[in-house]
Write an enzyme that holds these catalytic residues in place. Structure first.
Site, PDB file in Angstrom:
ATOM      1  N   HIS A  34       0.872  -1.197   0.000  1.00 57.17           N
ATOM      2  CA  HIS A  34       0.000   0.000   0.000  1.00 57.17           C
ATOM      3  C   HIS A  34       0.897   1.232   0.000  1.00 57.17           C
ATOM      4  O   HIS A  34       1.486   1.573   1.019  1.00 57.17           O
ATOM      5  CB  HIS A  34      -0.910   0.007   1.237  1.00 57.17           C
TER       6      HIS A  34
ATOM      7  N   HIS B 129       1.511   5.388  -1.597  1.00 59.62           N
ATOM      8  CA  HIS B 129       1.132   6.581  -2.371  1.00 59.62           C
ATOM      9  C   HIS B 129       2.391   7.181  -2.981  1.00 59.62           C
ATOM     10  O   HIS B 129       3.257   7.678  -2.270  1.00 59.62           O
ATOM     11  CB  HIS B 129       0.472   7.630  -1.470  1.00 59.62           C
TER      12      HIS B 129
ATOM     13  N   LYS C 156      -9.494  -0.508  -5.808  1.00 59.91           N
ATOM     14  CA  LYS C 156      -9.529   0.115  -4.491  1.00 59.91           C
ATOM     15  C   LYS C 156     -10.882   0.767  -4.210  1.00 59.91           C
ATOM     16  O   LYS C 156     -11.369   1.578  -4.997  1.00 59.91           O
ATOM     17  CB  LYS C 156      -8.419   1.173  -4.424  1.00 59.91           C
TER      18      LYS C 156
ATOM     19  N   HIS D 254      -4.523  -1.036   5.814  1.00 61.64           N
ATOM     20  CA  HIS D 254      -4.135  -0.283   7.015  1.00 61.64           C
ATOM     21  C   HIS D 254      -5.097  -0.500   8.185  1.00 61.64           C
ATOM     22  O   HIS D 254      -5.747   0.425   8.655  1.00 61.64           O
ATOM     23  CB  HIS D 254      -3.931   1.212   6.726  1.00 61.64           C
TER      24      HIS D 254
ATOM     25  N   LEU E 248      -4.875   8.901   8.052  1.00 63.40           N
ATOM     26  CA  LEU E 248      -6.156   8.206   8.088  1.00 63.40           C
ATOM     27  C   LEU E 248      -5.960   6.773   7.617  1.00 63.40           C
ATOM     28  O   LEU E 248      -5.252   6.571   6.625  1.00 63.40           O
ATOM     29  CB  LEU E 248      -7.182   8.918   7.206  1.00 63.40           C
TER      30      LEU E 248
ATOM     31  N   ASP F 194       1.483   2.529   3.569  1.00 60.97           N
ATOM     32  CA  ASP F 194       0.626   3.710   3.433  1.00 60.97           C
ATOM     33  C   ASP F 194       1.457   4.993   3.516  1.00 60.97           C
ATOM     34  O   ASP F 194       0.969   6.022   3.968  1.00 60.97           O
ATOM     35  CB  ASP F 194      -0.498   3.714   4.481  1.00 60.97           C
TER      36      ASP F 194
HETATM   37  C1  NCD Z   1      -3.585   9.037   2.236  1.00 59.60           C
HETATM   38  C2  NCD Z   1      -3.178  10.122   1.243  1.00 59.60           C
HETATM   39  O1  NCD Z   1      -2.640  11.148   1.674  1.00 59.60           O
HETATM   40  O2  NCD Z   1      -3.374   9.933   0.058  1.00 59.60           O
HETATM   41  N1  NCD Z   1      -3.506   9.551   3.570  1.00 59.60           N
HETATM   42  C3  NCD Z   1      -3.363   8.843   4.694  1.00 59.60           C
HETATM   43  O3  NCD Z   1      -3.411   9.432   5.770  1.00 59.60           O
HETATM   44  N2  NCD Z   1      -3.153   7.557   4.674  1.00 59.60           N
HETATM   45  C4  NCD Z   1      -4.919   8.544   1.896  1.00 59.60           C
HETATM   46  C5  NCD Z   1      -5.246   7.212   2.478  1.00 59.60           C
HETATM   47  O4  NCD Z   1      -4.733   6.179   2.057  1.00 59.60           O
HETATM   48  O5  NCD Z   1      -6.087   7.156   3.366  1.00 59.60           O
HETATM   49 ZN    ZN Z   2      -3.269   5.084   1.804  1.00 64.97          ZN
END
Ligand code: NCD
Ligand code: ZN
Length: 350
Positions: A18, A20, A104, A179, A224, A252
């Site tokens: 996971h 970003h 997703k 998560h 989150l 995450d």
């Molecule tokens: C993530 C983001 O910033 O894209 N933020 C986070 O707090 N994890 C979004 C997500 O996966 O919830």
């Molecule tokens: Zn995320």
């Protein structure tokens, strides 16, 4: 040798289930921190606009590969952002071509850039049914977003009102609860009879909600799902270090530039790509479970997604001097604060 006396550990190269990576200058600034240690990562589709079609995912994958530091080997495993209008034929074609690893589900409004998410799951049933038929996993952001529900209860309420009914309705669908942040989530996965697994982040193994709120509000610990009480952190640590094949790493890691976090309405997201393996070795050593780090970071994820394990290895060494990381990284998009576990790190990837 008892795990406690281990000072060197070689494991198969880990994967991040996971992640970003963002786009543009931010992508270029952060990707090297993942490709340094990780062989593959499930790439979150919550760009602006989101990655909703196979064509979007093809183009995004090309941008990721173009941003990869020269010489690094890294395989982005692409996902599609489920909307109420997602076309089942497009999803199936993307899966068949080998491009799409998962779809997703973001409940609308659950987190950063999720306003286009699903409001009514009934509308997504045709595509979910197709996914169940072709064996394509659904990754869920497991939080309800109804304003009546307290933010600390969002995960438990999601399980009861969305996830469990969905799994009853469509037991053939493979679901990754991403998560996981609560004991409720861990217990639900453990009680399931199959087709359910959970990813756990690095930071949720380390912080509870006090990190965010005690002694002042600390936006760099805001993510989150939000960090919960200590009892939940302990349940996550027990699950992650248990060797149970249903739990694996999904960092995450979610970079935001500092001004977007250090303001009156700061974004959710913690940046951990750079020091995740160091943090995890520390946590697993504390739990006397270094011999199970490989299962969590390198074996359980591929087994769940039906992919081969990595043949390459990485070696972690414990050193007397603390390993230091920059407090912030500089990208052409701006400065990003690095996760501070609030203890010195002595494990290093050599
Ligand atoms: C993530 C983001 O910033 O894209 N933020 C986070 O707090 N994890 C979004 C997500 O996966 O919830
Ligand atoms: Zn995320």
């Amino acid at each position: 040798m008892s795990p406690q006396s281990i000072t060197e550990l070689t494991i198969r190269r880990p994967d991040d289930w996971h992640l970003h990576l963002r786009d543009g200058e931010m992508l270029k600034g952060v990707i090297g921190d993942s490709s340094r240690h990780f062989a593959r990562a499930i790439i979150m589709p919550n760009l602006v606009p989101p990655v909703v079609t196979t064509a979007d995912a093809t183009a995004y994958r090309e941008r990721i590969m173009a941003a990869l530091p020269k010489g690094d080997r890294f395989e982005p495993l692409m996902t599609l952002y489920l909307t109420e209008g997602t076309n089942p034929d497009d999803v199936e074609a993307g899966h068949e071509s080998g491009l799409i690893t998962a779809v997703k589900l973001y409940p609308a409004g659950a987190t950063t850039n999720s306003h286009g998410g699903v409001r009514n799951i009934d509308k997504a049933m045709p595509v979910l049914e197709r996914m169940a038929r072709i064996g394509l996993p659904l990754c869920v952001h497991g939080e309800v977003t109804t304003p009546e529900v307290d933010i600390f209860d969002r995960e438990a309420v999601f399980i009861e009102t969305v996830l469990d009914p969905l799994r009853t309705r469509l037991p053939e669908l493979k679901v990754t609860m991403e998560h996981v942040t609560t004991k409720d989530g861990i217990d639900y996965i453990k009680a399931s009879k199959g087709n359910l697994a959970g990813s756990i982040t690095t930071h949720h193994l380390i912080i509870n909600r006090n990190a965010l709120l005690v002694g002042g509000i600390r936006p760099h610990y805001y993510c989150l799902p939000v960090a919960k009480r200590e009892v939940h952190r302990l349940a996550l640590r027990a699950a992650a270090t248990s060797g149970d094949a249903r739990f694996f790493l999904g960092t995450d890691s979610a970079p935001h530039v500092d001004p977007m976090k250090e303001c009156a309405c700061g974004c959710a997201g913690i940046y951990t790509s750079i020091n995740t393996m160091n943090c995890l070795a520390h946590v697993f050593e504390q739990e006397d479970a270094l011999d199970r780090l490989e299962a969590f970071a390198s074996l359980n994820g591929p087994a769940w997604y039906g992919l081969p394990v990595n043949e390459e290895t990485i070696t972690l060494c414990k050193q007397a001097e603390a390993v230091t990381f920059p407090g912030k990284i500089e990208t052409e998009a701006g400065t990003v604060t690095v996760f501070d576990p609030m203890f010195p790190l002595h494990w290093n990837v050599v």
